[in-house]
Design an enzyme around this catalytic site. Structure first.
Site, mmCIF file in Angstrom:
data_model
loop_
_atom_site.group_PDB
_atom_site.id
_atom_site.type_symbol
_atom_site.label_atom_id
_atom_site.label_comp_id
_atom_site.label_asym_id
_atom_site.label_seq_id
_atom_site.Cartn_x
_atom_site.Cartn_y
_atom_site.Cartn_z
ATOM 1 N N ARG A 27 0.815 -1.216 0.000
ATOM 2 C CA ARG A 27 0.000 0.000 0.000
ATOM 3 C C ARG A 27 0.850 1.268 0.000
ATOM 4 N NH1 ARG A 27 -5.610 -0.495 1.154
ATOM 5 N NH2 ARG A 27 -6.167 -2.636 0.817
ATOM 6 N N ARG A 31 -3.405 6.719 0.994
ATOM 7 C CA ARG A 31 -3.937 7.879 1.707
ATOM 8 C C ARG A 31 -2.989 8.574 2.673
ATOM 9 N NH1 ARG A 31 -9.444 5.311 3.663
ATOM 10 N NH2 ARG A 31 -8.031 3.541 3.708
ATOM 11 N N ARG A 40 -6.490 11.759 -6.070
ATOM 12 C CA ARG A 40 -7.761 11.049 -5.928
ATOM 13 C C ARG A 40 -8.930 12.040 -6.038
ATOM 14 N NH1 ARG A 40 -11.680 9.228 -2.369
ATOM 15 N NH2 ARG A 40 -11.868 6.987 -2.009
ATOM 16 N N ASP A 77 -6.740 -2.351 -7.476
ATOM 17 C CA ASP A 77 -7.278 -3.006 -6.286
ATOM 18 C C ASP A 77 -7.570 -4.465 -6.604
ATOM 19 O OD1 ASP A 77 -8.237 -2.242 -3.468
ATOM 20 O OD2 ASP A 77 -9.776 -3.605 -4.212
ATOM 21 N N TYR A 154 -15.131 -11.479 -0.157
ATOM 22 C CA TYR A 154 -15.805 -10.210 -0.477
ATOM 23 C C TYR A 154 -17.058 -10.450 -1.326
ATOM 24 C CZ TYR A 154 -11.835 -7.624 1.401
ATOM 25 O OH TYR A 154 -10.883 -7.116 2.235
#
Ligand code: 1CP
Length: 355
Positions: A27, A31, A40, A77, A154
């Site tokens: 990652r 963020r 973004r 992703d 998921y």
């Protein structure tokens, strides 16, 4: 063979000698970087960012402009695969990923197509090609996918979950149905990763984030078996080099020997296991990637440096170690501390590679 200015990551994956231990962060684009948040916002949403090759490339390169990282990882992703299978991925602000459709019964599984990486996820391949061009041989590019089991959690739950109750109930009550789902996912992932390799990914990592939520026998049956099938189905060589495969099963420390027999070139370790002990168990078969606790990046620069030194000493002399965090870097980390981490790895590791 294409020239690479910095190939210590590829060498370490093949357990060949290096001048110092290579490092990247799971990652690493994300963020915690203000420049990521700005891009973004410009893109609109997270999926808009993934689907725009120029912007996906921009955020992939942002951490490399700040830090002397030894690898780039494609910005995308794992959930793009179920999205391409028709489940409708979306992100609500402040919440995790969600799917408009879930997969709960035979009809749902029958309706799922096996995807073709190039035809169905062309935007990812455009991003890979753009990033390879812009990297211009500076460091290798990592492509990635989720493991079939992790993707299935998921898809069955409809998003993130704490206990995986629907996915596990399907595995325990209707194992045949779960195997059909995992089989379609494994074939989709093979096509997806091979398309990434053909587009220019020089290494691939399989993120098995939720494999460690299973019992040992369920792990073998529902997760590891399918990762083995993927490793077998992948392109072995490209541009005159081996394309190494990294398997990261979070909480997989108890099962290292069997993961090392999967055919993967390297194992990703979370922080719960001592890397020296892991090396004793599997060291001659595979390279090891890891494994600092990501929350250590909230500590002081001095504590970060000490912990990097401790992990390097535990691994000991010689090649086969790629430094990383034991899981992804978290959004509240001070970017300066990530810099301390990366520089400490390079500085403190040279003595373990002096012949
Ligand atoms: O900007 C945002 O708000 C979105 C946050 C975000 C980011 C930056 C998501 C949503 N995905 C990503 C990028 C991402 N995801 C990368 C980019 C490359 C990199 O810099 O490393 C990678 C490799 C992933 C992989 C991923 N996505 C995993 C496996 C690794 C892991 O961390 O365990 C998983 C489980 C996901 C699902 C996902 N996507 C996004 C979130 C917040 C999540 C996790 C949801 C959950 O905890 O269940």
């Amino acid at each position: 063979m294409s020239e690479l200015k910095n190939d210590r990551f590829l060498k370490a994956l093949m357990r060949e000698p290096v001048d110092c231990t290579p490092v990247w962060m799971m990652r690493q684009a994300g963020r915690y970087l203000p420049e990521y948040r700005a891009t973004r916002a410009k893109a609109g949403g997270f999926m808009d960012l993934c689907k725009n090759a120029e912007l996906a490339c921009e955020v992939t390169l942002q951490p490399l402009e700040r830090y002397p990282l030894d690898a780039a990882i494609l910005f995308s992703d794992i959930l793009t695969v179920p999205d391409a299978m028709g489940l409708g991925l979306y992100f609500e602000t402040g919440e995790g990923p969600r799917f408009r459709k879930t997969v709960r019964n035979q009809q749902d599984v029958d309706a799922l197509p096996v995807i073709d990486g190039d035809a169905d996820l062309g935007y990812v391949m455009n991003a890979v090609r753009t990033i390879r061009r812009e990297l211009n041989g500076s460091v290798p590019l990592i492509g990635f996918s989720g493991s079939p089991w992790t993707l299935a959690t998921y898809m069955v739950e409809g998003g993130s979950s704490k206990d995986f109750r629907h996915a596990k109930a399907m595995a325990f009550d209707k194992p045949e149905l779960m195997h059909q789902l995992l089989g379609k996912l494994a074939d989709s992932v093979i096509s997806y990763l091979n398309a990434q390799i053909n587009a220019g990914a020089q290494v691939v990592q399989i993120f098995d984030t939720w494999g460690g939520a299973l019992s040992e026998s369920a792990y073998q049956e529902f997760s590891l078996q399918y990762m083995q099938r993927i490793v077998k189905g992948l392109i072995k060589e490209r541009e005159g080099r081996t394309v190494p495969v990294i398997i990261f099963t979070k909480n997989g420390g108890l099962w290292l020997e069997s993961i090392a027999d999967s055919g993967a070139h390297a194992l990703g370790l979370d922080w719960t296991i001592d890397i020296g002990k892991a090396r004793q168990r599997v060291g001659n078969k595979v390279a090891l990637q890891g494994n600092m606790d990501p929350t250590m990046l909230y500590a002081s620069p001095k504590a970060i440096r000490n912990e990097v030194g401790r992990i390097l000493a535990s691994y000991g002399n010689g090649p086969g170690h790629i430094f990383n965090l034991g899981h992804g870097i978290t959004p509240e980390v001070d970017p300066a501390n990530a810099g301390v981490f990366i520089e400490s790895v390079h500085e403190l590791s040279a003595r373990y590679h002096s012949g």
